[in-house]
Design an enzyme around this catalytic site. Structure first.
Site, PDB file in Angstrom:
ATOM      1  N   CYS A 114       0.826  -1.216   0.000  1.00 25.87           N
ATOM      2  CA  CYS A 114       0.000   0.000   0.000  1.00 25.87           C
ATOM      3  C   CYS A 114       0.857   1.261   0.000  1.00 25.87           C
ATOM      4  O   CYS A 114       0.375   2.326   0.380  1.00 25.87           O
ATOM      5  CB  CYS A 114      -0.883  -0.015   1.243  1.00 25.87           C
ATOM      6  SG  CYS A 114       0.100   0.049   2.742  1.00 25.87           S
TER       7      CYS A 114
ATOM      8  N   VAL B  57      -1.477  10.696  18.696  1.00 26.44           N
ATOM      9  CA  VAL B  57      -1.109   9.885  17.531  1.00 26.44           C
ATOM     10  C   VAL B  57      -0.150  10.657  16.628  1.00 26.44           C
ATOM     11  O   VAL B  57      -0.456  11.759  16.181  1.00 26.44           O
ATOM     12  CB  VAL B  57      -2.371   9.443  16.764  1.00 26.44           C
ATOM     13  CG1 VAL B  57      -1.995   8.885  15.403  1.00 26.44           C
ATOM     14  CG2 VAL B  57      -3.109   8.388  17.562  1.00 26.44           C
TER      15      VAL B  57
ATOM     16  N   GLN C 213      -7.412 -20.530  -8.910  1.00 25.32           N
ATOM     17  CA  GLN C 213      -6.668 -21.278  -9.926  1.00 25.32           C
ATOM     18  C   GLN C 213      -7.586 -22.242 -10.668  1.00 25.32           C
ATOM     19  O   GLN C 213      -7.150 -22.926 -11.566  1.00 25.32           O
ATOM     20  CB  GLN C 213      -5.572 -22.111  -9.237  1.00 25.32           C
ATOM     21  CG  GLN C 213      -4.509 -21.293  -8.565  1.00 25.32           C
ATOM     22  CD  GLN C 213      -3.667 -22.130  -7.628  1.00 25.32           C
ATOM     23  OE1 GLN C 213      -3.769 -22.029  -6.416  1.00 25.32           O
ATOM     24  NE2 GLN C 213      -2.801 -22.967  -8.171  1.00 25.32           N
TER      25      GLN C 213
ATOM     26  N   ARG D  64       2.998 -25.166  -4.288  1.00 25.28           N
ATOM     27  CA  ARG D  64       4.084 -25.277  -5.267  1.00 25.28           C
ATOM     28  C   ARG D  64       5.087 -26.392  -4.937  1.00 25.28           C
ATOM     29  O   ARG D  64       5.771 -26.346  -3.923  1.00 25.28           O
ATOM     30  CB  ARG D  64       4.813 -23.939  -5.284  1.00 25.28           C
ATOM     31  CG  ARG D  64       5.614 -23.640  -6.518  1.00 25.28           C
ATOM     32  CD  ARG D  64       6.204 -22.269  -6.368  1.00 25.28           C
ATOM     33  NE  ARG D  64       6.634 -21.724  -7.643  1.00 25.28           N
ATOM     34  CZ  ARG D  64       7.086 -20.496  -7.807  1.00 25.28           C
ATOM     35  NH1 ARG D  64       7.157 -19.670  -6.778  1.00 25.28           N
ATOM     36  NH2 ARG D  64       7.467 -20.059  -8.986  1.00 25.28           N
TER      37      ARG D  64
ATOM     38  N   PHE E  85       4.191 -29.535  -4.433  1.00 20.78           N
ATOM     39  CA  PHE E  85       3.238 -30.597  -4.106  1.00 20.78           C
ATOM     40  C   PHE E  85       3.892 -31.838  -3.485  1.00 20.78           C
ATOM     41  O   PHE E  85       3.864 -32.919  -4.039  1.00 20.78           O
ATOM     42  CB  PHE E  85       2.510 -30.989  -5.405  1.00 20.78           C
ATOM     43  CG  PHE E  85       1.081 -31.395  -5.208  1.00 20.78           C
ATOM     44  CD1 PHE E  85       0.083 -30.454  -5.069  1.00 20.78           C
ATOM     45  CD2 PHE E  85       0.730 -32.739  -5.157  1.00 20.78           C
ATOM     46  CE1 PHE E  85      -1.247 -30.843  -4.902  1.00 20.78           C
ATOM     47  CE2 PHE E  85      -0.592 -33.136  -4.986  1.00 20.78           C
ATOM     48  CZ  PHE E  85      -1.581 -32.182  -4.865  1.00 20.78           C
TER      49      PHE E  85
ATOM     50  N   MET F   3      -1.428 -16.228 -13.056  1.00 18.30           N
ATOM     51  CA  MET F   3      -1.219 -15.978 -11.624  1.00 18.30           C
ATOM     52  C   MET F   3       0.178 -15.414 -11.374  1.00 18.30           C
ATOM     53  O   MET F   3       0.692 -15.490 -10.272  1.00 18.30           O
ATOM     54  CB  MET F   3      -1.466 -17.242 -10.805  1.00 18.30           C
ATOM     55  CG  MET F   3      -0.919 -18.504 -11.405  1.00 18.30           C
ATOM     56  SD  MET F   3      -1.735 -19.923 -10.624  1.00 18.30           S
ATOM     57  CE  MET F   3      -1.168 -21.258 -11.652  1.00 18.30           C
TER      58      MET F   3
ATOM     59  N   GLU G 231       7.305 -25.186 -10.594  1.00 14.82           N
ATOM     60  CA  GLU G 231       7.493 -25.700  -9.239  1.00 14.82           C
ATOM     61  C   GLU G 231       8.908 -26.127  -8.882  1.00 14.82           C
ATOM     62  O   GLU G 231       9.308 -26.045  -7.728  1.00 14.82           O
ATOM     63  CB  GLU G 231       6.575 -26.914  -9.039  1.00 14.82           C
ATOM     64  CG  GLU G 231       5.112 -26.604  -9.149  1.00 14.82           C
ATOM     65  CD  GLU G 231       4.294 -27.867  -9.239  1.00 14.82           C
ATOM     66  OE1 GLU G 231       4.370 -28.558 -10.276  1.00 14.82           O
ATOM     67  OE2 GLU G 231       3.598 -28.185  -8.275  1.00 14.82           O
TER      68      GLU G 231
HETATM   69  C1  LIG Z   1       5.406  -3.090  10.439  1.00  8.49           C
HETATM   70  C2  LIG Z   1       6.082  -2.589  11.674  1.00  8.49           C
HETATM   71  C3  LIG Z   1       7.377  -2.977  11.915  1.00  8.49           C
HETATM   72  C4  LIG Z   1       8.028  -2.532  13.046  1.00  8.49           C
HETATM   73  N1  LIG Z   1       9.302  -2.951  13.270  1.00  8.49           N
HETATM   74  C5  LIG Z   1       9.952  -2.515  14.364  1.00  8.49           C
HETATM   75  C6  LIG Z   1      11.281  -2.934  14.624  1.00  8.49           C
HETATM   76  O1  LIG Z   1      11.880  -3.682  13.853  1.00  8.49           O
HETATM   77  N2  LIG Z   1      11.876  -2.492  15.760  1.00  8.49           N
HETATM   78  C7  LIG Z   1      11.237  -1.667  16.625  1.00  8.49           C
HETATM   79  O2  LIG Z   1      11.821  -1.301  17.612  1.00  8.49           O
HETATM   80  N3  LIG Z   1       9.993  -1.270  16.408  1.00  8.49           N
HETATM   81  C8  LIG Z   1       9.330  -1.664  15.309  1.00  8.49           C
HETATM   82  N4  LIG Z   1       8.047  -1.265  15.092  1.00  8.49           N
HETATM   83  C9  LIG Z   1       7.397  -0.424  16.103  1.00  8.49           C
HETATM   84  C10 LIG Z   1       7.583   1.049  15.784  1.00  8.49           C
HETATM   85  O3  LIG Z   1       8.901   1.443  16.056  1.00  8.49           O
HETATM   86  C11 LIG Z   1       6.632   1.873  16.646  1.00  8.49           C
HETATM   87  O4  LIG Z   1       5.341   1.489  16.279  1.00  8.49           O
HETATM   88  C12 LIG Z   1       6.777   3.339  16.399  1.00  8.49           C
HETATM   89  O5  LIG Z   1       8.035   3.788  16.716  1.00  8.49           O
HETATM   90  C13 LIG Z   1       5.728   4.142  17.133  1.00  8.49           C
HETATM   91  O6  LIG Z   1       5.783   5.481  16.708  1.00  8.49           O
HETATM   92  P1  LIG Z   1       4.503   6.259  16.194  1.00  8.49           P
HETATM   93  O7  LIG Z   1       4.875   7.676  15.993  1.00  8.49           O
HETATM   94  O8  LIG Z   1       3.917   5.611  15.024  1.00  8.49           O
HETATM   95  O9  LIG Z   1       3.547   6.105  17.435  1.00  8.49           O
HETATM   96  P2  LIG Z   1       1.994   6.269  17.526  1.00  8.49           P
HETATM   97  O10 LIG Z   1       1.331   5.009  17.131  1.00  8.49           O
HETATM   98  O11 LIG Z   1       1.562   7.475  16.826  1.00  8.49           O
HETATM   99  O12 LIG Z   1       1.845   6.478  19.089  1.00  8.49           O
HETATM  100  C14 LIG Z   1       2.254   5.481  19.967  1.00  8.49           C
HETATM  101  C15 LIG Z   1       2.028   5.870  21.429  1.00  8.49           C
HETATM  102  O13 LIG Z   1       2.906   6.912  21.771  1.00  8.49           O
HETATM  103  C16 LIG Z   1       2.197   7.980  22.388  1.00  8.49           C
HETATM  104  N5  LIG Z   1       2.849   9.230  21.989  1.00  8.49           N
HETATM  105  C17 LIG Z   1       3.351   9.485  20.764  1.00  8.49           C
HETATM  106  N6  LIG Z   1       3.951  10.687  20.775  1.00  8.49           N
HETATM  107  C18 LIG Z   1       3.799  11.194  22.011  1.00  8.49           C
HETATM  108  C19 LIG Z   1       4.187  12.401  22.628  1.00  8.49           C
HETATM  109  N7  LIG Z   1       4.874  13.305  21.975  1.00  8.49           N
HETATM  110  N8  LIG Z   1       3.856  12.576  23.902  1.00  8.49           N
HETATM  111  C20 LIG Z   1       3.153  11.644  24.579  1.00  8.49           C
HETATM  112  N9  LIG Z   1       2.758  10.486  24.056  1.00  8.49           N
HETATM  113  C21 LIG Z   1       3.084  10.267  22.789  1.00  8.49           C
HETATM  114  C22 LIG Z   1       0.788   7.848  21.893  1.00  8.49           C
HETATM  115  O14 LIG Z   1      -0.119   8.381  22.829  1.00  8.49           O
HETATM  116  C23 LIG Z   1       0.627   6.366  21.739  1.00  8.49           C
HETATM  117  O15 LIG Z   1       0.239   5.809  22.950  1.00  8.49           O
HETATM  118  C24 LIG Z   1       7.366  -1.676  13.966  1.00  8.49           C
HETATM  119  C25 LIG Z   1       6.058  -1.276  13.711  1.00  8.49           C
HETATM  120  C26 LIG Z   1       5.413  -1.716  12.570  1.00  8.49           C
HETATM  121  C27 LIG Z   1       4.013  -1.281  12.317  1.00  8.49           C
HETATM  122  S1  FES Z   2      -1.197  -3.344   3.302  1.00  8.38           S
HETATM  123 FE1  FES Z   2       0.618  -4.261   3.970  1.00  8.38          FE
HETATM  124  S2  FES Z   2       1.755  -2.529   4.574  1.00  8.38           S
HETATM  125 FE2  FES Z   2      -0.154  -1.711   4.130  1.00  8.38          FE
END
Ligand SMILES: Cc1cc2nc3c(=O)[nH]c(=O)nc-3n(C[C@H](O)[C@H](O)[C@H](O)COP(=O)(O)OP(=O)(O)OC[C@H]3O[C@@H](n4cnc5c(N)ncnc54)[C@H](O)[C@@H]3O)c2cc1C
Ligand code: FES
Ligand code: FES
Length: 1340
Positions: A52, A265, A778, A923, A925, A1049, A1272
């Site tokens: 996405c 957020v 398929q 794939r 089988f 596919m 395969e």
């Molecule tokens: C696909 C995927 C892979 C990931 N892989 C890793 C990885 O390999 N290693 C790893 O360490 N992490 C990993 N993560 C986690 C990722 O690091 C955290 O989800 C991310 O850092 C959170 O940041 P955000 O800004 O999106 O937080 P948000 O989701 O926006 O907020 C998270 C929380 O923080 C609070 N918050 C945010 N900012 C503030 C602020 N300024 N003051 C007070 N509260 C606040 C919010 O209230 C909420 O509770 C992964 C996440 C995903 C989805």
């Molecule tokens: S649908 Fe997989 S990362 Fe968004």
């Protein structure tokens, strides 16, 4: 707070204004459903797959700069986009206007197969090029780290991207000043072959240049808006949620004061997945927008202050800059943070996630928090009441109320101190996959040694992944500093390991499993830290710190440093071939451009119909239980709910494809988790999903619960019959052999993980009860049959249409049929279209996958390595229903000999009935599992004989003309040739010596090398199952429409079929069109699978074309210079039909299981693969350094597509054997339900060097132009990596004096590698008595 203005943002240069926005909506459904921009795909909904990916651009009035970054649309709340510009794949180019160079190159370099991942790939590269028009290879692979592809194996995508690099011909990794393109691995000379004439798979000369001035500009309106931004909070109110976007710090604090429980957020990468997957709901959300104070970067005398709102990608850039400028001793923490920021998630998540969000989320596996804590960072908090500072320490990380933020407080920024001289900080992590995978264990460690005296003054060690929060080994550290003031030496290390193991306790039942591995990592990391510091001390003061022996230094080197390069060698077309004949040419996938522009339409891209409804399934949460009651009342009362179907409505229709019947929906009893119980139909997807959660089912558990093969054997729980094959006299042979060995091998299952989840749309036609079903399958005929029987209609009233599908690999056959039948039933009942699209988690839970296998063998052999007798038992885990389990067992038995002649062979196979979701076709089988078991047995024989595995392989290989165990003749000439060429091409013997030398010089890193042969029988044991039909129409303007029964596919079958028509009718491919597959045009078509789709359908098409040509020959010969238009018009005038049906009756095939004899297969694909790996014995980390593949594929119809199949399958096989691991709870619940838990190979897993070579063409009279089906076979070649890993592990064990048998199983993951490399650390860890705890997961 007054409601703010309407939500305003831009998509692809067009303004979007939303007055009544629902804050719960994410950008992805908004783009797809509201704006009809369906190029952006859904793959997982949780940020883990990259399908996405879009580009977000924002203008900063402070810096006057525009920031472009990649982001996952599935996690972007629509309300967060105020003032942003979104660019989707449709916005950068299209086939109707102008293709963008990124789109062009990914298509022309054959970087698309099913094309479902392609728009995401395109957008990741496009965004990179917006920021860096001439990127380095590092930047490229980094940019694609968050994008998964299940088809291509990534090599062609890398090749396409490389064309944008500064000097695309060079690998850009100059080791010893020599480009690695010019040197072999280990610095060995490359295999030089005469006559290297094979042309390139694409021609760079024709590529459009990248012209940054042609890109969409940032909308000036948004710039003006940002400059003149009214300083007041925007509020968006939905039915259930209110979104508050403060634009000043003051307003943010006020909002937080008013709604202390509301999350702040930022990137939504932590809150978003919680809402989506854990059902957390926030009635109010605060989302600060461009508040400058949250993005501060402040350099003070002794620390760096970073704003909590900076993205992790921005933090990475800032730190990279700082470490350049400051002396190394001051930047220890920054360097450690940078190390983890390089592998943390993918580029999209790093660009979305904020530093503050990362810190405050306090995920147990956070990579940065342990480092920030050891680095004594402090957090600057702010609320209406004022400012304060708290330390980011273990109390904060464990959310202790006294050390945490108050509900009204926000995190403003983080102070990260400089390090001091004699202070060292290190970062460690080990994950299932090197990149974009949460750590299994990670750690931050810091030590401060007194002024050069080597005495520990401060010590801080934190671990992630080993408890509910980040854990600090505080007591251990204190003891090591203590009164004794420990010096930095081995004695200290030993004490440290023991103390830490005592302090960081992990119970046997700890969530996440892998308990012993985690315990080992805890101290292995400690050891690495010890070594790292010792090495630096040596550099700082060699007199006082003699440091490490050279061979220990290998513990510190990085495995993943080198750059990718590849070499492809394929056959030139026959010189006698007509120039316009496309057969044998590397023609691009005909949908390639449409894949890359997002114009290719998949099932869920079809626009919504009038009054369309959505269907979702309620599935069983128990593995073996009686259904006591189902209460639908609450679900029914929810808004939008139209109906809920149970088995009562569907009546007693059975799924009848195989001998055992299975009802569509369960009513009385469930025999696996994920069993379909009822179907909720509602006006929208959201309403259907909400209602499904309210269906209340009461269960009563039943005994026994059978999950594993071993349990099935114990309970005698099998599907009938047992299959058996016998050749020669095994018992007699055992009497004469020198040695007999018995053993067993377990092969884990595999999830298909096609990028497009199961999708279907049933549309009643309104007349005569006709029903159209658009479905990702398929096997359209099977869907037609199932729907017809559910609706009690004849098949002629039900039509099934498939244009293309986003990957399948065997997973879109039987389960798809059941779900399509229920969906069509609902559509028929309500007289309107019904759509059902599974979410990734549902798909993984419901549909099953590749069968786990257990192979038990008894092998008799001579001391020279000759195997004289093999007695083999196969068991597969079939799951709760029969599905194709028995056929898989049969194929496994027929193919288990792989490339070897076992003169006396007995094999038996049983499909086990268990309480898992039914496993199905995948794939290969059965061959990938059966072949691995045989190869494993061979390596054991080699070990027993003291011979190399390749020698034993060679001795036992089929040579020339021979006979298989089922008495089919085989000519193995090409097998021997593939083997020989692979040995030569890979410089096997020289590299083996180099590997041995490396291993003798390095204690903690080991290399391994292995070569495996391949004989893959192609055919489906039945004539009827091989029949195919096609329809070719010539229109009066001379254009041609072709249809056939095969499904596109990703394998490019439609492209090949058009090549066939082009050759047969001698007309250009551009004159020929193919719209898709439908039961309306070609009835009764067989399932697409088994490597034979192009073979069978191509022969049918050839037949149709020849019929047409025969009819038209007199007209053509009368007017040889005429055009097809002329000929078609004349034919019409002369009343000659311009439409023909072609038919192929199937290859002659039979198999008599009673006699154990037959001719089940038409031909054999041969090949060989050699892989070299390096492992880190301390962590189990590994890297595939190089793979060489040689394949005999007859005469290729399209080498680009065929090579795509070989390498895509190889990478999928590598995933099967070394990476992909399904975790089930002891109650049979699948834990691994998305890309965040289940790791398929990503770009980091592609062999650093990847060479593929095809044998010169060979003649094979029965096949389509002597081509061979390749879909395969390549999967099995992935096991060369498994055996190379085994070789490396054996080297480690040998050095450590471990000679006992090594029981390995597949997949050979970092956990198994680490635990097999036994050493003083594995000996040190506590072990739990089996039975003394309930494990988190059960090995299936
Ligand atoms: C696909 C995927 C892979 C990931 N892989 C890793 C990885 O390999 N290693 C790893 O360490 N992490 C990993 N993560 C986690 C990722 O690091 C955290 O989800 C991310 O850092 C959170 O940041 P955000 O800004 O999106 O937080 P948000 O989701 O926006 O907020 C998270 C929380 O923080 C609070 N918050 C945010 N900012 C503030 C602020 N300024 N003051 C007070 N509260 C606040 C919010 O209230 C909420 O509770 C992964 C996440 C995903 C989805
Ligand atoms: S649908 Fe997989 S990362 Fe968004
Ligand atoms: S082409 Fe990448 S997932 Fe199919």
């Amino acid at each position: 707070m007054e409601p703010g203005p309407a939500l305003l943002f831009y998509v692809n240069g067009r303004k979007v204004t939303e007055r009544n926005v629902d804050p719960e909506i994410m950008l992805l459904p908004y783009l797809r459903k509201k704006l009809q921009l369906t190029g952006t795909k859904y793959g997982c909904g949780g940020g883990g797959c990259g399908a996405c990916t879009v580009m977000i651009s924002r203008y900063s009035p402070t810096t006057k700069k525009i920031r472009h970054y990649p982001a996952n649309a599935c996690l972007i709340p629509i309300c967060s986009l105020y003032g942003a510009a979104v660019t989707t794949v449709e916005g950068i180019g299209s086939t109707k206007t102008r293709i963008h160079p990124v789109q062009e190159r990914i298509a022309k370099c054959h970087g698309t197969q099913c094309g479902f991942c392609t728009p995401g790939m395109v957008m990741s590269i496009y965004t990179l090029l917006r920021n860096h028009p001439e990127p380095t290879l590092d930047q490229l692979t980094d940019a694609l780290g968050g994008n998964l592809c299940r088809c291509t194996g990534y090599r062609p995508i890398i090749d396409a991207c490389k064309t944008f690099c500064k000097s695309s011909g060079c690998c850009q990794s100059k080791e010893n000043g020599i480009c690695s393109l010019d040197q072999g691995i280990n610095g060995l000379p490359e295999y030089k072959e005469e006559n290297k004439t094979s042309p390139k798979l694409f021609s760079e000369e024709e590529f459009l240049p990248l012209d940054p001035t042609q890109e969409l500009i940032f909308p000036p309106e948004l710039m003006i808006m940002a400059e003149n931004q009214p300083q007041s909070t925007r509020v968006f109110r939905g039915d259930r949620m209110t979104w508050i976007s403060p634009v000043t710090l003051k307003e943010l604090l006020e909002a937080k004061f008013k709604y202390p429980q509301a999350p702040v957020v930022m990137g939504n990468t932590s809150v978003g997945p919680e809402v989506k997957f854990k059902g957390v709901f926030h009635p109010v959300v605060i989302s600060p927008d461009r508040i400058e104070e949250l993005s501060v970067v402040n350099h003070a005398d002794n620390e760096l202050t970073l704003g909590a709102g900076l993205s992790l990608a921005q933090v990475k850039n800032i730190l990279a800059d700082v470490v350049q400028k400051l002396p190394e001793e001051k930047t220890q923490i920054y360097r450690a943070l940078l190390k983890h920021l390089g592998t943390l998630a993918g580029s999209q998540i790093r660009n979305m996630a904020s530093l503050g969000g990362h810190i405050i989320s306090r995920h147990l596996d956070s990579d940065l928090n342990p480092l920030l804590a050891v680095g004594n960072c402090t957090l600057n908090l702010l609320s209406k009441e004022g400012e304060r500072q708290i330390p980011l320490n273990e109390q904060f990380l464990s959310k202790s109320p006294s050390a945490d933020l108050k509900p009204q407080e926000i995190l403003l920024s983080v102070n990260i101190p400089y390090s001091r001289k004699w202070e060292f900080v290190s970062a460690f992590r080990q994950a299932q996959r090197h990149q974009n995978a949460l750590a299994i264990v990670n750690s931050g460690m810091r030590v401060f040694l007194g002024e050069g005296d080597g005495i520990i003054r401060e010590l801080s060690i934190l671990y992630g992944g080993v408890g509910p929060t980040t854990i600090c080994a505080r007591n251990s550290c204190q003891k090591l500093i203590g009164r004794l003031s420990r010096p930095w030496n081995e004695e200290m290390l030993d004490a440290a390991c023991r103390l830490v193991l005592d302090e960081v306790l992990l119970p046997g039942s700890a969530p996440g499993g892998k308990v012993e591995f985690k315990r080992t990592l805890i101290i292995s990391f400690l050891f690495k830290f010890y070594l790292e510091v010792s090495q630096t001390l040596k550099q700082m003061d060699p007199v006082h710190y003699p440091g490490l022996a050279d061979k220990y230094e290998s513990a510190l080197e990085d495995l993943h440093a080198r750059h990718h390069w590849s070499r492809i060698k394929y056959q030139n077309v026959d010189g006698k071939q007509l120039p316009q004949d496309p057969i044998g040419h590397p023609i691009m996938h005909l949908s390639g451009m449409k894949h890359a522009t997002g114009e290719a339409i998949y099932c869920d891209d079809m626009p919504a119909m009038d009054r369309e409804l959505f269907l979702t399934f309620v599935t069983s949460s128990r593995a073996h239980a009686k259904i006591v009651s189902i209460d639908l009342s609450e679900a029914f009362n929810l808004p939008g709910v139209v109906d809920i179907l149970t088995e009562e409505h569907l009546g007693c229709i059975k799924s009848c494809f195989f001998s055992e019947s299975e009802t569509f929906l369960a009513t009385n009893k469930v025999s696996c988790v994920g069993r379909l119980i009822c179907a909720v139909i509602a006006e929208s997807e959201v309403q259907a999903k909400r209602a499904a959660k309210q269906v209340k089912i009461v269960y009563q558990d039943l005994e026994p619960l059978i999950l594993t093969i071993e349990e099935a054997i114990q309970h005698n729980s099998f599907f009938e019959p047992e299959r058996k094959l016998e050749y020669g006299n095994v018992d007699e042979a055992f009497k004469v052999v020198d040695q007999i060995l018995e053993g067993e091998m377990h092969v884990g299952g595999q999830e298909h993980f096609y990028m497009e989840t199961q999708s279907m749309l049933a549309v009643p036609k309104g007349e005569d009860r006709e029903m159209d079903v658009y479905v990702s399958t398929q096997f359209p005929k099977y869907i037609q049959d199932m729907v017809a029987s559910a609706l009690k209609l004849p098949a002629n009233k039900v039509m099934c249409h498939v244009r293309r599908i986003g990957g399948a690999f065997g997973g879109k056959i039987l389960k798809t049929g059941i779900m399509a039948a229920v969906t069509a039933f609902a559509a028929n009942k309500h007289g309107c279209a019904v759509r059902c699209i599974l979410e990734r988690g549902e798909d993984m839970l419901i549909t099953g996958g590749r069968h786990p296998y257990l192979g038990k063998y008894k092998v008799g052999f001579m001391n020279d390595g000759r195997i004289l007798a093999l007695d083999m038992e196969h068991y597969n885990n079939g799951g709760a229903s029969l599905d194709e389990s028995l056929l898989v067992i049969e194929m496994g038995l027929l193919k288990l000999d792989n490339a070897y002649k076992f003169p006396n062979l007995r094999c038996r196979g049983r499909a086990c009935r268990t309480n898992l979701p039914s496993n199905t076709a995948f794939r290969g089988f059965g061959f990938p599992q059966a072949g691995l078991i045989t190869e494993f047995c061979i390596t054991e024989v080699a070990a027993k004989c003291g011979l190399s595995p390749e020698k034993v392989r060679m001795i036992n290989m089929y040579k020339e003309i021979d006979q298989t165990a089922y008495k089919q003749e085989i000519n193995a000439k090409n097998l021997v040739q593939c083997w020989g060429e692979c040995l030569a091409m890979s410089s096997y013997s020289q590299r083996k010596a180099a590997v041995e030398k490396f291993n003798s010089e390095n204690h903690w890193k080991k290399k391994g090398l292995a070569i495996v042969p391949l004989k893959y029988p192609v055919g489906i044991c039945s004539v009827a199952a091989g029949q195919a039909a096609a329809l070719v129409h010539i229109y009066l303007d001379g254009s041609v429409l072709v249809t056939h029964g095969g499904i596109e596919m990703g394998q490019g079958v439609h492209t090949k079929m058009i090549q066939v028509v082009s050759r047969e009718l001698r007309m250009p491919m551009s004159n020929i069109h193919l719209r898709g597959t439908s039961t309306e045009t070609v009835p009764n078509a067989n399932c697409s699978g088994g490597s034979v789709v192009a073979d069978f359908n191509g022969l049918a098409i050839k037949d149709a074309c020849q019929t047409l040509l025969k009819r038209l020959e007199p007209i053509i010969s009368k007017n040889p210079r005429g055009t097809w238009k002329d000929w078609a018009e004349t034919a019409f005038e002369e009343s000659i039909s311009l439409s023909a049906i072609g038919y192929f009756r199937g290859y002659e095939a039979d198999m008599n299981w009673e006699k154990g004899e037959g001719h089940p297969f038409e031909y054999f694909v041969y090949g060989a693969a050699c892989s070299e790996v390096e492992i880190d014995c301390l962590t189990g980390d590994h890297k595939n350094l190089r793979t060489d593949i040689v394949m005999d594929i007859g005469r290729s119809i399209n080498p680009a597509l065929d090579i795509g199949q070989i390498e895509g399958a190889f990478i999928q096989g590598m995933g099967l054997y070394t990476l992909e691991e399904l975790d089930y709870s002891p109650h049979g619940i699948l834990y691994t339900r998305g890309p965040n838990q289940y790791k398929i190979p990503a770009i980091c897993d592609v062999p650093t060097e990847f060479h593929i070579s095809l044998l010169p063409p060979s003649q094979n009279s029965n096949n389509l132009y002597s081509s061979k089906g390749l879909g395969e076979s390549g999967v099995f070649l992935g096991c060369s990596v498994f055996f190379a890993l085994q070789d490396a592990v054996s080297a480690a064990r040998q050095e450590r004096g471990l000679s006992g048998p090594l029981r390995l199983s597949s997949p050979l993951t970092p956990e198994k590698i680490r635990m097999a490399c036994e050493d003083r650390f594995t000996k040190m860890i506590p072990r739990d008595e089996p039975g003394s705890y309930v494990p988190w997961n059960v090995p299936i």
